[in-house]
Design an enzyme around this catalytic site. Structure first.
Site, PDB file in Angstrom:
ATOM      1  N   THR A  50       0.887  -1.654  -0.492  1.00 57.74           N
ATOM      2  CA  THR A  50      -0.055   0.322   0.226  1.00 57.74           C
ATOM      3  C   THR A  50       0.733   1.128   0.609  1.00 57.74           C
ATOM      4  O   THR A  50       1.729   1.270   0.641  1.00 57.74           O
ATOM      5  CB  THR A  50      -1.313   0.296   0.873  1.00 57.74           C
ATOM      6  OG1 THR A  50      -1.110   1.619   1.758  1.00 57.74           O
ATOM      7  CG2 THR A  50      -0.293  -0.380   2.482  1.00 57.74           C
ATOM      8  N   ASP A  51       0.034   2.423  -0.381  1.00 64.47           N
ATOM      9  CA  ASP A  51       1.460   3.665  -0.531  1.00 64.47           C
ATOM     10  C   ASP A  51       1.680   4.092   1.146  1.00 64.47           C
ATOM     11  O   ASP A  51       1.470   5.049   1.154  1.00 64.47           O
ATOM     12  CB  ASP A  51       0.520   4.503  -1.004  1.00 64.47           C
ATOM     13  CG  ASP A  51      -1.222   4.835  -0.994  1.00 64.47           C
ATOM     14  OD1 ASP A  51      -1.543   4.293   0.265  1.00 64.47           O
ATOM     15  OD2 ASP A  51      -1.855   5.382  -1.345  1.00 64.47           O
ATOM     16  N   GLU A  52       0.518   4.143   2.153  1.00 59.66           N
ATOM     17  CA  GLU A  52       0.040   4.064   2.972  1.00 59.66           C
ATOM     18  C   GLU A  52       1.342   3.784   4.076  1.00 59.66           C
ATOM     19  O   GLU A  52       1.365   4.627   4.998  1.00 59.66           O
ATOM     20  CB  GLU A  52      -1.099   3.045   3.624  1.00 59.66           C
ATOM     21  CG  GLU A  52      -2.794   3.972   3.641  1.00 59.66           C
ATOM     22  CD  GLU A  52      -3.661   3.109   4.566  1.00 59.66           C
ATOM     23  OE1 GLU A  52      -3.241   3.060   4.694  1.00 59.66           O
ATOM     24  OE2 GLU A  52      -4.387   3.057   3.460  1.00 59.66           O
ATOM     25  N   TYR A  73      -1.593  -0.744  11.234  1.00 63.38           N
ATOM     26  CA  TYR A  73      -1.575  -1.803   9.565  1.00 63.38           C
ATOM     27  C   TYR A  73      -0.767  -1.189   8.978  1.00 63.38           C
ATOM     28  O   TYR A  73       0.355  -1.665   8.163  1.00 63.38           O
ATOM     29  CB  TYR A  73      -2.808  -1.077   9.551  1.00 63.38           C
ATOM     30  CG  TYR A  73      -3.416  -1.190   7.886  1.00 63.38           C
ATOM     31  CD1 TYR A  73      -3.076  -2.547   7.232  1.00 63.38           C
ATOM     32  CD2 TYR A  73      -3.151   0.170   6.818  1.00 63.38           C
ATOM     33  CE1 TYR A  73      -2.962  -2.203   5.479  1.00 63.38           C
ATOM     34  CE2 TYR A  73      -3.016  -0.475   5.079  1.00 63.38           C
ATOM     35  CZ  TYR A  73      -2.856  -1.758   4.984  1.00 63.38           C
ATOM     36  OH  TYR A  73      -2.912  -2.179   3.189  1.00 63.38           O
ATOM     37  N   LYS A  75       2.594  -3.815   7.009  1.00 60.29           N
ATOM     38  CA  LYS A  75       2.643  -3.913   5.563  1.00 60.29           C
ATOM     39  C   LYS A  75       4.019  -3.401   5.612  1.00 60.29           C
ATOM     40  O   LYS A  75       4.863  -3.659   4.674  1.00 60.29           O
ATOM     41  CB  LYS A  75       1.619  -3.378   5.049  1.00 60.29           C
ATOM     42  CG  LYS A  75       0.477  -3.517   5.229  1.00 60.29           C
ATOM     43  CD  LYS A  75       0.454  -5.014   4.630  1.00 60.29           C
ATOM     44  CE  LYS A  75       1.051  -5.149   2.548  1.00 60.29           C
ATOM     45  NZ  LYS A  75       0.337  -6.576   2.199  1.00 60.29           N
TER      46      LYS A  75
HETATM   47  P1  TYD Z   1     -10.607   4.428   4.238  1.00 63.48           P
HETATM   48  O1  TYD Z   1     -11.583   3.201   3.244  1.00 63.48           O
HETATM   49  O2  TYD Z   1     -10.742   2.440   5.418  1.00 63.48           O
HETATM   50  O3  TYD Z   1      -8.917   3.292   3.949  1.00 63.48           O
HETATM   51  P2  TYD Z   1      -7.897   3.522   4.791  1.00 63.48           P
HETATM   52  O4  TYD Z   1      -7.816   4.292   5.818  1.00 63.48           O
HETATM   53  O5  TYD Z   1      -7.122   2.792   4.378  1.00 63.48           O
HETATM   54  O6  TYD Z   1      -7.479   5.122   3.497  1.00 63.48           O
HETATM   55  O7  TYD Z   1     -10.389   4.912   4.226  1.00 63.48           O
HETATM   56  C1  TYD Z   1     -10.313   6.488   3.506  1.00 63.48           C
HETATM   57  C2  TYD Z   1     -10.464   7.587   4.171  1.00 63.48           C
HETATM   58  O8  TYD Z   1     -12.135   7.410   4.181  1.00 63.48           O
HETATM   59  C3  TYD Z   1      -9.919   7.926   4.923  1.00 63.48           C
HETATM   60  O9  TYD Z   1      -9.565   9.158   5.458  1.00 63.48           O
HETATM   61  C4  TYD Z   1     -11.138   7.303   6.486  1.00 63.48           C
HETATM   62  C5  TYD Z   1     -12.025   8.534   5.808  1.00 63.48           C
HETATM   63  N1  TYD Z   1     -13.476   7.428   6.511  1.00 63.48           N
HETATM   64  C6  TYD Z   1     -14.502   8.024   6.826  1.00 63.48           C
HETATM   65  O10 TYD Z   1     -14.412   9.416   6.949  1.00 63.48           O
HETATM   66  N2  TYD Z   1     -15.446   6.735   7.323  1.00 63.48           N
HETATM   67  C7  TYD Z   1     -15.543   5.721   7.030  1.00 63.48           C
HETATM   68  O11 TYD Z   1     -16.512   5.471   7.576  1.00 63.48           O
HETATM   69  C8  TYD Z   1     -14.703   4.683   6.987  1.00 63.48           C
HETATM   70  C9  TYD Z   1     -15.150   3.318   6.721  1.00 63.48           C
HETATM   71  C10 TYD Z   1     -13.879   6.158   6.240  1.00 63.48           C
END
Ligand code: TYD
Length: 331
Positions: free
Chosen positions: A124-126, A148, A152
């Site tokens: 992931t880019d994270e 997480y 990774k």
């Molecule tokens: P997510 O889909 O969990 O992916 P990641 O954290 O790996 O990027 O979240 C995407 C973005 O959306 C992240 O900035 C967190 C936000 N988010 C919300 O605002 N509400 C939510 O219920 C979720 C699941 C994520």
């Protein structure tokens, strides 16, 4: 060519298995998946009877299972198996470390023992942390901010070390956020779409101004295939679409597509350690001849349609019905 695709019952793994079996009539796939909450064989119903496909229930952190699978004559390993949800990792990191770090180590050991042609690490880019206004390059230093992404990053470091130390033929990919059919409804897009179908509010974390880069699953499958075909051993490739969107922008697009208003938004407490912005530079991959085909507006429209048409699939997932079924079936 026989692939071991780990985590093949998950969102990305299942899409990639379908892609490989359809595109390459000579390729075979062994899917090793633990069937956690996010793994679901329903995602692969259409390939279940394909003679070039085999499913094995098992954990990549289980050395014995991995060894048994490798005895099937695996040419290449694509490691999709991972605990992936940031919010879950905040509540408990152990399963993340077991799968994403220890599981990766097990697969690397197996690849070394069986002299696997290629080991592809899906990441992931994270791992790069957060960037205010720049882009992540393949050689940007890792600065993971959640358990997480730290897990990774640990796995990715091991992959690099096995290449450097043992000459293991590895390739690492760092992808931006995925979306599309079969994504588990805990991630932003499917959670919001399914909540709205159910008449529930959609929880936006903090001010909703965080930015993510989004790739539609068919574009991702072609990108990974390009890396597998043309990527150089020991190299790292970023996979990015260039579609960078604030969460609130996506929220508004989804609300628009669902014909619903801002009153469905519920601003909730921000995620701890919430990364502000991800943006990947994918020039290196594009030089191999890949570019995304699907514009974000089209991809999200198709995704919303898919969730509307496949209510039973996600309702069963949300209720845990599949998990009970697999427990009975596979123990
Ligand atoms: P997510 O889909 O969990 O992916 P990641 O954290 O790996 O990027 O979240 C995407 C973005 O959306 C992240 O900035 C967190 C936000 N988010 C919300 O605002 N509400 C939510 O219920 C979720 C699941 C994520």
């Amino acid at each position: 060519m026989k692939f071991l695709i780990t985590g093949g019952a998950g969102f990305m793994g299942s899409n990639f298995i379908r892609y490989i079996l359809n595109k390459y009539p000579e390729h075979e796939v062994v899917n090793l998946d633990k069937l956690t909450y996010a793994g679901n064989l329903e995602n692969l119903k259409d390939v279940e009877t394909n003679t070039r496909y085999e499913f094995v229930k098992g954990d990549i952190a289980d050395e014995k299972v991995v060894d048994q699978v490798m005895q099937k004559g695996i040419d290449q390993i694509v490691n999709f198996a991972a605990e992936t949800h940031v919010d879950r990792s905040i509540h408990g990191a152990k399963s993340f470390i077991m799968t994403d770090v220890f599981g990766t180590y097990n697969l690397l050991e197996a690849a070394k023992k069986y002299k696997t042609q290629k080991y592809i690490q899906v990441s992931t880019d994270e791992v790069f942390g957060s960037t205010e206004d720049g882009e992540f390059y393949e050689d940007t230093a890792f600065e993971p901010n959640s358990p997480y992404s730290a897990s990774k990053a640990g796995g990715d470091h091991l992959v690099r070390a096995y290449w450097k130390t043992y000459d293991l033929p590895t390739v690492v990919t760092h992808s931006c956020n995925f979306y599309g059919p079969y994504q588990y409804p805990e991630k932003l897009i499917p959670l919001f779409v399914t909540n709205l179908i159910e008449g529930k509010k959609i929880p936006v974390y903090g001010d909703g101004q965080q930015v993510r880069e989004w790739i539609f699953v068919p574009d991702y499958c072609r990108a990974l295939d390009t890396v597998i075909q043309k990527g150089e051993i020991g190299e790292v490739y970023n996979i990015g679409s260039g579609y960078r969107k604030a969460n609130l922008e996506i929220t508004n697009i989804i609300l628009g597509l669902m014909g619903q208003g801002n009153d469905m938004i519920e601003y909730v407490k921000d995620r701890p350690g919430h990364d502000k912005r991800y943006a990947v530079n994918s020039d290196k991959l594009r030089k191999l001849g890949w570019k995304p085909d699907v514009q974000f507006e089209q991809g999200i429209k198709d995704t919303v349609e898919w969730y509307k048409e496949n209510e039973l699939w996600w309702k069963r997932l949300k209720s845990g019905e599949y998990l009970d079924y697999y427990k009975k079936q596979y123990g």
